[in-house]
Design a protein around this motif. Structure first.
Motif, short mmCIF file in Angstrom:
data_model
loop_
_atom_site.label_atom_id
_atom_site.label_comp_id
_atom_site.label_asym_id
_atom_site.label_seq_id
_atom_site.Cartn_x
_atom_site.Cartn_y
_atom_site.Cartn_z
N UNK A 95 0.83 -1.21 0.00
CA UNK A 95 0.00 0.00 0.00
C UNK A 95 0.86 1.25 0.00
N UNK A 96 0.19 2.37 -0.08
CA UNK A 96 0.88 3.66 -0.06
C UNK A 96 0.40 4.41 1.18
N UNK A 97 1.03 4.14 2.30
CA UNK A 97 0.59 4.68 3.59
C UNK A 97 1.48 5.84 4.01
N UNK A 98 0.87 6.94 4.39
CA UNK A 98 1.64 8.12 4.78
C UNK A 98 1.79 8.23 6.29
N UNK A 99 1.03 7.45 7.06
CA UNK A 99 1.03 7.57 8.51
C UNK A 99 0.58 6.26 9.13
#
Length: 168
Positions: A95-99
């Motif tokens: 996934x592309x998780x920022x936090x």
């Protein structure tokens, strides 16, 4: 991304906190993507809630095998934590998780900003009620966060003195 494992099994204080946090975050229009780490994979909040609402859903409940594993020796607990860390790394990589928010003290390895929630520091005040290896593990790992959320003012003040390197 939120670690939803505390919402499995018994509906404890931390489990209730996780459910409420996921529910409220899911209602916020500025939250573009909300993932729940189940222990093996990351699923959307809506999929997590649907599986949990389904009686006997695979994301809810505590199996006898899981209960037995928890009761076994500390080396098995440490091996379980390592296995979960590996599963988390693989799930996060997809996934592309920022936090990442860890609602139950100890964050798993994450390559970005991490928030932890500290509910209390009972492991420091009453260590006799926890296995000795868990106390050491908590002391080693509580510092691994970018920010922290405290459940009360008292916890915030006592956490600050214990983990001064973490910004509140």
């Amino acid at each position: 991304l939120l670690n939803a494992r505390p919402a499995h099994g018994a509906y404890t204080g931390v489990g209730c906190y996780v459910w409420n946090l996921l529910d409220q975050l899911g209602r916020r229009p500025e939250v573009e993507q909300l993932g729940a780490f189940t222990g093996w994979s990351v699923v959307s909040w809506s999929d997590f809630a649907a599986a949990a609402a389904n009686e006997g859903g695979e994301l809810r409940g505590s199996s006898p095998l899981r209960q037995a594993a928890r009761a076994l020796l500390p080396p098995l607990r440490r091996a379980g934590h390592r296995l979960c860390d590996i599963s988390f790394r693989h799930a996060v990589a997809r996934g592309d998780w920022s936090l990442y928010h860890e609602p139950n003290y100890i964050p798993m390895p994450f390559g970005g900003p991490t928030i932890i929630t500290v509910h209390d520091l009972s492991y420091l005040r009453t260590p006799e009620y926890l296995p000795r290896d868990r106390i050491g593990w908590l002391r080693e790992n509580l510092r691994d966060a970018t920010r922290r959320v405290s459940a009360s003012w008292w916890t915030r003040c006592s956490t600050w003195s214990t983990t001064a390197s973490i910004r509140p």
